[in-house]
Design an enzyme around this catalytic site. Structure first.
Site, mmCIF file in Angstrom:
data_model
loop_
_atom_site.group_PDB
_atom_site.id
_atom_site.type_symbol
_atom_site.label_atom_id
_atom_site.label_comp_id
_atom_site.label_asym_id
_atom_site.label_seq_id
_atom_site.Cartn_x
_atom_site.Cartn_y
_atom_site.Cartn_z
ATOM 1 N N CYS A 70 -1.757 96.490 28.522
ATOM 2 C CA CYS A 70 -0.997 95.274 29.130
ATOM 3 C C CYS A 70 0.460 96.056 29.335
ATOM 4 O O CYS A 70 1.223 95.782 30.117
ATOM 5 C CB CYS A 70 -0.983 94.164 28.555
ATOM 6 S SG CYS A 70 -2.186 93.224 28.776
ATOM 7 N N CYS A 163 24.092 86.992 -1.143
ATOM 8 C CA CYS A 163 23.858 88.499 -0.663
ATOM 9 C C CYS A 163 25.155 89.050 -0.355
ATOM 10 O O CYS A 163 25.300 90.330 -0.872
ATOM 11 C CB CYS A 163 23.122 88.444 0.670
ATOM 12 S SG CYS A 163 21.898 87.316 1.079
ATOM 13 N N CYS A 208 15.231 91.064 -3.156
ATOM 14 C CA CYS A 208 16.602 90.953 -3.375
ATOM 15 C C CYS A 208 16.798 89.306 -3.792
ATOM 16 O O CYS A 208 17.699 89.103 -4.689
ATOM 17 C CB CYS A 208 17.764 91.099 -2.038
ATOM 18 S SG CYS A 208 17.826 92.912 -1.934
HETATM 19 C C1 HEC Z 1 22.217 91.492 -7.307
HETATM 20 C C2 HEC Z 1 22.683 91.990 -6.100
HETATM 21 C C3 HEC Z 1 22.124 91.988 -4.637
HETATM 22 C C4 HEC Z 1 21.932 90.822 -4.070
HETATM 23 C C5 HEC Z 1 22.618 89.162 -4.495
HETATM 24 C C6 HEC Z 1 21.197 91.083 -3.040
HETATM 25 N N1 HEC Z 1 20.882 92.278 -2.949
HETATM 26 FE FE1 HEC Z 1 19.969 93.190 -1.466
HETATM 27 N N2 HEC Z 1 19.883 95.083 -2.412
HETATM 28 C C7 HEC Z 1 20.718 95.150 -3.668
HETATM 29 C C8 HEC Z 1 20.136 96.564 -4.247
HETATM 30 C C9 HEC Z 1 20.495 97.129 -5.676
HETATM 31 C C10 HEC Z 1 19.482 97.096 -2.998
HETATM 32 C C11 HEC Z 1 18.918 98.505 -2.832
HETATM 33 C C12 HEC Z 1 20.190 99.558 -2.789
HETATM 34 C C13 HEC Z 1 20.548 99.250 -1.389
HETATM 35 O O1 HEC Z 1 20.083 99.736 -0.381
HETATM 36 O O2 HEC Z 1 21.674 98.406 -1.423
HETATM 37 C C14 HEC Z 1 19.562 96.095 -1.955
HETATM 38 C C15 HEC Z 1 18.846 96.455 -0.738
HETATM 39 C C16 HEC Z 1 18.948 95.613 0.289
HETATM 40 C C17 HEC Z 1 18.692 96.042 1.734
HETATM 41 C C18 HEC Z 1 18.171 97.219 2.141
HETATM 42 C C19 HEC Z 1 19.319 98.103 2.523
HETATM 43 C C20 HEC Z 1 18.796 99.534 3.296
HETATM 44 O O3 HEC Z 1 19.654 100.272 3.867
HETATM 45 O O4 HEC Z 1 17.539 99.803 2.764
HETATM 46 C C21 HEC Z 1 18.816 94.974 2.507
HETATM 47 C C22 HEC Z 1 18.809 94.801 3.862
HETATM 48 C C23 HEC Z 1 19.342 93.952 1.838
HETATM 49 N N3 HEC Z 1 19.271 94.421 0.405
HETATM 50 C C24 HEC Z 1 19.761 92.634 2.178
HETATM 51 C C25 HEC Z 1 20.086 91.448 1.130
HETATM 52 C C26 HEC Z 1 19.987 90.046 1.353
HETATM 53 C C27 HEC Z 1 19.546 89.546 2.843
HETATM 54 C C28 HEC Z 1 20.415 89.552 0.465
HETATM 55 C C29 HEC Z 1 20.582 87.931 0.165
HETATM 56 C C30 HEC Z 1 19.489 87.275 0.452
HETATM 57 C C31 HEC Z 1 20.630 90.440 -0.552
HETATM 58 N N4 HEC Z 1 20.127 91.508 -0.338
HETATM 59 C C32 HEC Z 1 20.996 90.049 -2.103
HETATM 60 C C33 HEC Z 1 21.151 94.155 -4.343
HETATM 61 C C34 HEC Z 1 21.214 92.993 -4.080
HETATM 62 C C1 HEC Z 2 -3.578 90.874 27.740
HETATM 63 C C2 HEC Z 2 -2.433 91.350 27.905
HETATM 64 C C3 HEC Z 2 -1.373 91.653 26.585
HETATM 65 C C4 HEC Z 2 -1.851 92.491 25.432
HETATM 66 C C5 HEC Z 2 -3.200 92.968 25.239
HETATM 67 C C6 HEC Z 2 -0.823 92.478 24.732
HETATM 68 N N1 HEC Z 2 0.394 91.934 25.291
HETATM 69 FE FE1 HEC Z 2 2.219 91.896 24.426
HETATM 70 N N2 HEC Z 2 2.717 90.722 25.942
HETATM 71 C C7 HEC Z 2 1.973 90.395 27.180
HETATM 72 C C8 HEC Z 2 2.722 89.434 28.051
HETATM 73 C C9 HEC Z 2 2.337 88.700 29.133
HETATM 74 C C10 HEC Z 2 3.804 89.507 27.389
HETATM 75 C C11 HEC Z 2 5.086 88.569 27.901
HETATM 76 C C12 HEC Z 2 5.354 87.351 27.116
HETATM 77 C C13 HEC Z 2 4.317 86.422 26.948
HETATM 78 O O1 HEC Z 2 4.116 85.777 28.097
HETATM 79 O O2 HEC Z 2 3.496 86.178 26.001
HETATM 80 C C14 HEC Z 2 4.296 90.199 26.127
HETATM 81 C C15 HEC Z 2 5.278 90.391 25.326
HETATM 82 C C16 HEC Z 2 5.133 91.389 24.221
HETATM 83 C C17 HEC Z 2 6.421 91.723 23.356
HETATM 84 C C18 HEC Z 2 7.751 91.176 23.909
HETATM 85 C C19 HEC Z 2 8.404 92.277 24.856
HETATM 86 C C20 HEC Z 2 10.144 91.774 25.001
HETATM 87 O O3 HEC Z 2 10.222 92.240 26.046
HETATM 88 O O4 HEC Z 2 10.540 91.151 24.459
HETATM 89 C C21 HEC Z 2 5.953 92.622 22.608
HETATM 90 C C22 HEC Z 2 6.670 93.127 21.420
HETATM 91 C C23 HEC Z 2 4.670 92.788 22.741
HETATM 92 N N3 HEC Z 2 4.155 91.980 23.844
HETATM 93 C C24 HEC Z 2 3.920 93.330 21.930
HETATM 94 C C25 HEC Z 2 2.501 93.810 22.032
HETATM 95 C C26 HEC Z 2 1.673 94.631 20.900
HETATM 96 C C27 HEC Z 2 2.221 95.269 19.997
HETATM 97 C C28 HEC Z 2 0.380 94.326 21.508
HETATM 98 C C29 HEC Z 2 -0.797 94.883 20.828
HETATM 99 C C30 HEC Z 2 -1.232 94.531 19.518
HETATM 100 C C31 HEC Z 2 0.490 93.669 22.789
HETATM 101 N N4 HEC Z 2 1.653 93.110 23.001
HETATM 102 C C32 HEC Z 2 -0.652 93.254 23.522
HETATM 103 C C33 HEC Z 2 0.794 90.662 27.303
HETATM 104 C C34 HEC Z 2 0.007 91.601 26.443
#
Ligand code: HEC
Ligand code: HEC
Length: 247
Positions: A70, A163, A208
């Site tokens: 598709c 966060c 996190c």
């Molecule tokens: C206590 C401190 C702490 C809090 C609160 C926290 N995190 Fe983290 N988070 C970390 C640490 C440590 C890592 C691993 C190192 C890094 O990539 O920042 C991490 C990693 C991440 C990453 C991956 C970043 C990357 O580049 O891979 C994301 C996304 C993230 N945190 C989102 C969140 C979100 C959303 C929240 C709140 C729901 C949250 N964190 C709360 C400490 C925290």
């Molecule tokens: C039978 C046809 C069909 C197949 C098979 C199919 N899709 Fe789709 N897909 C669609 C249609 C139609 C849309 C447009 C939105 C809707 O009507 O659901 C869509 C929308 C999407 C979107 C959103 C695209 C956008 O521009 O935002 C994604 C991502 C996606 N499909 C991923 C997949 C993946 C990954 C698979 C395989 C696992 C898959 N589709 C299999 C028909 C298909």
């Protein structure tokens, strides 16, 4: 106890200026991790991308169709922007994972893979990888982004930390053996050495949440998708790195 002390210490530190351009988690990574990400042959995340490419072409479901039947070439998805709202149910937020699952169910007549399944993570990584090196594309949606920012600033868990307190105020500081980054999302799905595998962004959110002893939201929940949306907006300008390598 050590964990609590480390966190209390962290909070006593002064906040950084919030108005500088966003920095990728790659900038905070160790030289070993950076080298691994830079070389596609050394980056284990590329195995998931390869698997995702194979799944793209695999027929399944009631009609025996594949994603390729598709959608044609996967490269055509390089410019798609997620999260976005479901056009048929605008109250519902979708990210790339839930969009793919919906496509399997509605359009292929195939069972969804399951949020953190190897298949869904691989397929999501393969689609995101098509945008590697491009700026993260963000759909503008003030309400969804505001809801996500609220989650980001909400204090939670037994440690009562938001966060923002780690990823805004204390980016660059050490927390145990890790350097806290800005919590940017441009590398996801990402290979994490601790996981010995590629994981979704929502899996990282759960880690996190658990770090502050808060109850995580379910993978794929509306709260996490809103958070994902806000973080994409907050990181505007960063380039997609999928699959990133992280400690
Ligand atoms: C206590 C401190 C702490 C809090 C609160 C926290 N995190 Fe983290 N988070 C970390 C640490 C440590 C890592 C691993 C190192 C890094 O990539 O920042 C991490 C990693 C991440 C990453 C991956 C970043 C990357 O580049 O891979 C994301 C996304 C993230 N945190 C989102 C969140 C979100 C959303 C929240 C709140 C729901 C949250 N964190 C709360 C400490 C925290
Ligand atoms: C039978 C046809 C069909 C197949 C098979 C199919 N899709 Fe789709 N897909 C669609 C249609 C139609 C849309 C447009 C939105 C809707 O009507 O659901 C869509 C929308 C999407 C979107 C959103 C695209 C956008 O521009 O935002 C994604 C991502 C996606 N499909 C991923 C997949 C993946 C990954 C698979 C395989 C696992 C898959 N589709 C299999 C028909 C298909």
């Amino acid at each position: 106890m050590r964990r609590v002390l480390a966190l209390l210490l962290l909070l006593a530190l002064p906040a950084l200026a919030a108005d500088r351009p966003p920095r990728s988690g790659l900038d905070y990574a160790t030289p070993g991790v950076r080298a691994m990400q830079a070389d596609d042959f050394a980056n284990p995340g590329m195995l998931w991308v390869q698997e995702g490419l194979a799944l793209w072409d695999r027929p399944g479901g009631m009609g025996g169709t594949s994603c390729a039947s598709c959608h044609g070439r996967i490269e055509g998805f390089a410019g798609i922007a997620y999260p976005r709202r479901d056009p048929r149910d605008p109250d519902k937020l979708m990210n790339l994972e839930t969009r793919i699952e919906k496509c399997r169910l509605d359009n292929m007549g195939a069972p969804p893979y399951g949020y953190e399944s190897r298949e869904l993570v691989a397929l999501t990584a393969a689609v995101r990888h098509q945008a590697r090196g491009r700026p993260v594309a963000v759909v503008e949606d003030a309400d969804a982004i505001a809801a996500g920012e609220k989650e980001f600033r909400q204090r939670r868990g037994a440690l009562d930390l938001a966060c923002a307190q780690c990823h805004e105020a204390n980016a660059g500081k050490k927390l145990r053996d890790e350097t806290i980054s800005e919590g940017q999302t441009n590398g996801f799905p990402a290979y994490r050495l601790r996981w010995q595998g590629v994981g979704s962004l929502h899996r990282r959110f759960q880690v996190c949440n658990q770090a502050v002893a808060a109850e995580p939201y379910p993978l794929g929940s509306q709260e996490y998708i809103a958070l994902e949306w806000y973080l994409a907006k907050r990181g505007a300008g960063l380039l997609v790195e999928t699959p990133a390598v992280r400690q």
